[in-house]
Write an enzyme that holds these catalytic residues in place. Structure first.
Site, PDB file in Angstrom:
ATOM      1  N   HIS A   1       3.661  -0.662  -8.052  1.00  8.15           N
ATOM      2  CA  HIS A   1       4.428   1.022  -7.960  1.00  8.15           C
ATOM      3  C   HIS A   1       5.538   0.717  -6.899  1.00  8.15           C
ATOM      4  O   HIS A   1       5.955   2.035  -6.504  1.00  8.15           O
ATOM      5  CB  HIS A   1       2.998   1.808  -7.670  1.00  8.15           C
ATOM      6  CG  HIS A   1       2.294   1.316  -6.455  1.00  8.15           C
ATOM      7  ND1 HIS A   1       1.363   0.449  -6.485  1.00  8.15           N
ATOM      8  CD2 HIS A   1       2.691   1.841  -5.293  1.00  8.15           C
ATOM      9  CE1 HIS A   1       1.189   0.471  -5.135  1.00  8.15           C
ATOM     10  NE2 HIS A   1       1.322   1.126  -4.204  1.00  8.15           N
TER      11      HIS A   1
ATOM     12  N   ASP B   1      -0.844  -5.367  -9.248  1.00  4.19           N
ATOM     13  CA  ASP B   1       0.601  -4.747  -8.854  1.00  4.19           C
ATOM     14  C   ASP B   1       0.928  -5.682  -8.123  1.00  4.19           C
ATOM     15  O   ASP B   1       1.356  -5.961  -6.458  1.00  4.19           O
ATOM     16  CB  ASP B   1      -0.578  -3.811  -8.204  1.00  4.19           C
ATOM     17  CG  ASP B   1      -0.187  -2.579  -7.862  1.00  4.19           C
ATOM     18  OD1 ASP B   1       1.767  -2.370  -7.801  1.00  4.19           O
ATOM     19  OD2 ASP B   1      -0.393  -1.545  -6.681  1.00  4.19           O
TER      20      ASP B   1
ATOM     21  N   SER C   1       0.883  -0.447   1.047  1.00  2.00           N
ATOM     22  CA  SER C   1       1.459  -0.525  -0.329  1.00  2.00           C
ATOM     23  C   SER C   1       2.276  -2.366  -0.234  1.00  2.00           C
ATOM     24  O   SER C   1       3.170  -1.720  -0.021  1.00  2.00           O
ATOM     25  CB  SER C   1       2.028   0.044  -1.397  1.00  2.00           C
ATOM     26  OG  SER C   1       1.050   0.964  -1.241  1.00  2.00           O
TER      27      SER C   1
END
Length: 707
Positions: free
Chosen positions: A86, A223, A643
């Site tokens: 992402h 991810d 992240s």
């Protein structure tokens, strides 16, 4: 901050305790307290402090700020960088077309020449950090107004940049506030701007579970995405994109581990957490809940319903909006979850009880007795609430929600002026053709529904002037008004020039729309700013009182997107007597894949069914459990910006990438709950398995030293 606040707050810092609580804290590394490091060692960290921070071979040198909004880690001697899928989402989308849909189908560059360059992306390495508070003090910083303080910080930052660039032009310095403005650290960075996409799995795996599973546990999302840093071939230093550039050769990169982890094992993240507000008052939290999160969730919910309907109807539209939708929906769901936690855990009540303790302690000690006033703080928050509420509606309705308002605001708020400087009548503005980034039908419908929604939720006195036109000329038909703007305004016309000194400019409905928007925004901001400094001063006093009263407890500075270390252990949590487990397996994703007919976000390509239904996962199998482990939990302290942060074991080896927090603790930005707050990471063996068995990336695995 005035002199009294400055003296009182700074007096606390020598007394800040260093005995850390293992699962809480976002620690700056350059001044990591010895007691904290000793605790890390007691829990299983096996490197020396020099190996962690000092010198070119320190582990922190493998960790990067990824494009100013995520974190990442260098994993090879040729500059490969791992971050989350992402985090690379927009880069992947920007290279995708209907014919070559890398978002849908994934991408692997088989050679250096096939690696894809990206505009406006970079990785930033932290080179050094130092406390510049004494320098500011000598310049009388705390005797200045807030405006003059900002000017002084900018001046010092510019001076430091001028000095450092004389010896190394690739470096730059940022000065940031820590401890609620009681300390200021200068951080030196080196940015590499030639960053190329190397590998990504299909969206079905990189965003597996979609919004259904976002912020949830258990997870099976793979991810991750892979980029490469390119450098000047002569210096191995930063360089603008060029075909002549070569892969960057770092002196330190992270070694990936195939050994995995067990419940209770040491785990550490190093990354760039964005923002936390754990010192915030009960009044500030109430404002966040009712004037920020509630508005964000409501407005984005309306917008996203239109977006997803158009995206599912047309593949070309989906490609254009995949990244926009993901960015919007991420904190739409976060806002819903945070408000749920605020209420269920009764955080406001907890803060109020704590503030009563502060008052009692003040009565006993006299500390800040004449400065910190909760009655004033309450009144000031109450006075600005309506402005905050309306401004948040304005932001969520008009900022980056549709192409028309984006252009109208750019036009009215300054953009590049073209034409001869000595001939004002020939000066103009012109919008570049970016039709590949937006869809007219979607854009217009989002525009219309948000105009209507704003009218329904904001007091009439805060409506921009164009609402009178909508009422009188279009009988409150928002679709007709939007059609009128698109048809009559030049700002949406391809190749049209808007000349400032022509009468048509001042009559253009798009220009007038933008001016009305800016005027209404200015009114709201002025109302909001009326008590802004007073509130900030009281919040600083509250921070000072908390640190002094709790001087025997650990305190660390709130996150501010500078490098931080968090340490703790691998492990799950228990909710209502139900243990969460601390890892997921291949079997669990296969079971979800079978539910794709009921939930499209559980869909995955047949090859993924096959790969994750394998009887033997070879070296990627966990030796303890005998399973292919996909995602896992730790109690590392993270927030947005983390992240893509590397997750290290006690030997400093890479065991995963952090990508999410859990729904049960979405209020951790303001109140860390050690019982529930968890970091969700993707197991590095899951990453490598898909690179190997799906991508057949032998050259990359060899480059990373993976056998």
């Amino acid at each position: 901050m005035n002199k009294v606040a400055k003296r009182l707050c700074l007096a606390l810092l020598p007394f800040l305790p260093f005995a850390s609580h293992a699962d809480e804290g976002m620690w700056t590394i350059y001044n990591l307290p010895p007691q904290v490091f000793e605790q890390m060692q007691a829990e299983g960290f096996q490197l020396s402090y020099n190996d962690l921070y000092f010198g070119e071979n320190a582990l922190r040198n493998a960790c990067v700020n990824f494009s100013g909004y995520c974190s990442g880690v260098v994993v090879s001697p040729n500059g490969l960088v791992f971050t989350n899928h992402h985090c690379g989402f927009e880069a992947i989308r920007s290279h995708s077309t209907v014919e070559h849909d890398y978002m849908l189908n994934g991408f692997f560059a088989k050679t250096y020449e096939e690696e894809l360059p990206n505009e406006n992306m970079f990785v930033s390495f932290m080179v050094d950090q130092e406390d510049v508070t004494p320098q500011l003090e000598k310049l009388g910083f705390y005797s200045l107004t807030d405006e003059r303080q900002s000017i002084l910080i900018d001046s010092l930052q510019n001076a430091m940049n001028d000095k450092i660039k004389r010896t190394d032009s690739t470096l730059h310095v940022n000065i940031d506030a820590f401890y609620e403005g009681n300390k200021f650290y200068a951080t030196t960075y080196r940015d590499f701007t030639d960053l190329r996409l190397v590998f990504t799995v299909p969206k079905s795996m990189g965003k597996y579970g979609g919004e259904t599973d976002n912020w949830m546990w258990p997870r099976q999302t793979c991810d991750f995405s892979v980029f490469r840093i390119y450098a000047d071939p002569k210096t191995n230093g930063p360089a603008a994109y060029s075909k002549e550039n070569v892969p960057y050769h770092p002196k330190r990169w992270a070694q990936v581990s195939m050994e995995g982890y067990k419940d209770g094992d040491f785990s550490m993240t190093i990354g760039y957490p964005g923002s936390t507000e754990r010192y915030l008052s009960s009044y500030g939290i109430r404002e966040m809940r009712d004037a920020d999160n509630t508005i964000r969730a409501q407005v984005r919910g309306v917008k996203q319903e239109v977006m997803i309907r158009h995206m599912r109807a047309d593949e070309a539209v989906r490609i254009k909006y995949d990244s926009k939708y993901a960015q919007s929906s991420n904190y739409w769901k976060n806002s819903i979850g945070m408000n749920k936690c605020i209420d269920s855990i009764r955080i406001i009540n907890q803060k109020q009880e704590f503030e009563k303790r502060i008052v009692a302690w003040q009565d006993k000690t006299g500390y800040l007795k004449d400065s910190l006033d909760f009655n004033k703080l309450s009144n000031w928050y109450a006075q600005r609430f309506e402005y905050r509420y309306a401004l948040m509606n304005w932001i969520e309705t008009f900022r980056r929600t549709n192409e028309f308002t984006t252009r109208a605001l750019r036009l009215s708020n300054g953009m590049e002026v073209k034409g001869p400087k000595d001939k004002p009548k020939k000066q103009y503005v012109e919008f570049a053709d970016n039709s590949n980034e937006w869809d007219e039908a979607l854009d217009k419908e989002v525009f219309a529904v948000l105009l209507k929604n704003y009218k329904e939720h904001v007091a009439e006195k805060y409506l921009p002037a164009f609402y009178t036109t909508i009422h009188n000329k279009f009988n409150d038909d928002y679709t007709k008004y939007v059609d009128y703007l698109y048809k009559k305004s030049k700002i949406m016309k391809k190749g049209k020039k808007l000349y400032f000194n022509k009468k048509s400019y001042k009559k253009d409905p798009g220009v007038l729309f933008g001016l009305d928007l800016l005027e209404s925004q200015a009114d709201l901001r002025n109302g909001l700013l009326e008590n802004y400094d007073s509130i900030n001063t009281q919040e600083r006093y509250l921070c000072a009182a908390k640190l002094r009263m709790e001087q025997d407890l650990p305190h660390y500075s709130d996150a501010n997107f500078t490098m931080r270390l968090s340490y703790g252990q691998v492990g799950g949590f228990e909710l209502a007597g139900n243990p969460s487990g601390y890892y997921t397996t291949a079997e669990s994703i296969v079971e979800k894949m079978k539910q794709a007919d009921k939930n499209v976000e559980y869909y995955a390509e047949p090859i993924m069914h096959e790969l994750l239904s394998a009887k033997d996962f070879g070296p990627y199998t966990d030796k303890t459990t005998g399973k292919m482990q996909l995602c896992f939990l730790t109690n590392n302290d993270i927030t947005g910006g983390n992240s893509g942060s590397p997750m290290f074991d006690g030997k400093g080896r890479l065991i995963g990438l952090a990508f999410d927090g859990n729904w049960d603790s979405l209020s951790s930005d303001i109140n860390f709950d050690s019982r529930l707050a968890r970091c969700i990471g993707v197991d590095i063996r899951y990453v490598l398995y898909l690179m190997d068995r799906w991508g057949h990336t032998d050259r990359l695995l060899k480059e990373m030293g993976v056998k």
